[in-house]
Design an enzyme around this catalytic site. Sequence first.
Site, PDB file in Angstrom:
ATOM      1  CE1 TYR A  60      -4.081  -2.735   5.366  1.00 17.34           C
ATOM      2  CE2 TYR A  60      -3.476  -0.126   5.399  1.00 17.34           C
ATOM      3  CZ  TYR A  60      -3.846  -1.889   5.058  1.00 17.34           C
ATOM      4  OH  TYR A  60      -3.862  -2.217   3.542  1.00 17.34           O
ATOM      5  CB  SER A 117      -0.764   0.101   0.496  1.00 16.62           C
ATOM      6  OG  SER A 117      -1.619   1.271   1.170  1.00 16.62           O
TER       7      SER A 117
END
Length: 348
Positions: free
Chosen positions: A168, A155
Site C-alpha cells: 500500500y 495518504s
Amino acid sequence: MSIERPDTERAAARDRSTSRVAVVTGGTAGVGRATVRRLAAEGFDVAILARGQDGLDATRAEVERAGRRALAIHVDVAESQDLLSAAARIERELGPIDVWVNNAMVSIFAPFEEINPYEFDRVTRVTYLGVVNGTRAALACMRPRDRGTIVQVGSALAYRSIPLQSAYCGSKAAIRAFTDSLRCELRHARSGIRLTMVQLPAVNTPQFGWVRSRLPHEAQPVPPIFQPEVPARAIVWAALHPRRELYVGWSTIKAIVFGAKLFPSVGDAYLARHGFDDQQTAAPRDRAAPDNLFEPVAGDHGAHGAFDGRAKPRSIELRASLARRAIGAMVAAAAGVGVIAFVTSRFA
C-alpha cells in the site's frame, strides 16, 4: 416538420447541459462514500464506480434521494479498458465529466516476506494502477474540452511509509510520483485540466474490517483517527479550488514534514518500536472473516468503520488550511494596523 420531444425528455436534456458531473472510484464505502454524499450535496450528479453491487445500489439511492442524478457502474479499476468504457458511458448518460476522483484502494496487513507475489501485485494494480487507469479515462474525456479536475486521493503514507503495509505504501508513493510527472506535462501543454492530490490521515473506514491481514490482532488505523467526512470535505474543496496538494490533519503534516523530510531516521526508529502495535487492536483477528483483496465483500458497508468512539469529526488544521487566504489577509491587515500605530506613536 420537427417532432417535439416530450417534456420529460426536454427536461433531461436541459439537466445534462447545465449540471456538473463528478466520478468517484471506490465510491461505495469509506472516504469514497462520504465524498459521493458531499458531491451530491454540492449539486453534482455523481457516477459511482466500484465492484460491490450492494454498495453500488445503496449509494446510487442516496444520491437520488439528495435530488441528483446517479449512475452506478460495476467495474474493477485494475482493468484500464473497463474504465475507459465506463467513462464513455458516463458522458453519454450524465454529460461531460467535470471532476474525477481516484479513490479506489485495497491493501494487505502483513510483513513483506509474508505477502505472496499475487497479493502484492493485486494491491499495486488496484491502488496504484487503478489511479493511472482512472486518470487516463478522465483525460480521454477532458482533453477535447480542455477543462476538468482530477483529484488523486493520497495518504501521509505516500511520503512516510510504515511497516506492515509495504504494498500500500509503495502504491501511494507511486501515485504521488506519477501525479507530479503528469502535472508537469499538463503545464507544458498549457492544459486547462487541473490535477491535485489530497493526502489523508488515518480514517475510520470499513477497510479495517475487510482488509486481508496476517496480523495476530484486528487491524486499526494509527491514531489520531478522523471520520471520513473530514477528508471528504477536503477532496470536494480541492475539486473546486486551485490547490496543488492538500494535507488533511496535523498528523499528516507531522508525518510528512517531520517523519519523512526533516527527521526520517527518527521516524524509522519510532515506527520500528511502535508501528506494529499501533496498527492492531487488543482483539484477536477473526481468521474466518472475508476480505476484499480479490473479490468485494457482500453488503452495503457505508462510510464509517468500527472506530466511531475514537474518531474526530473535524480538523482545526484543515479548516485553517482551507481558509488560509482569508487568514493571510487578516494577518496582513493586522500587521498594517500595527505598523501605522507604531509610526503614529513615534512621530506624533
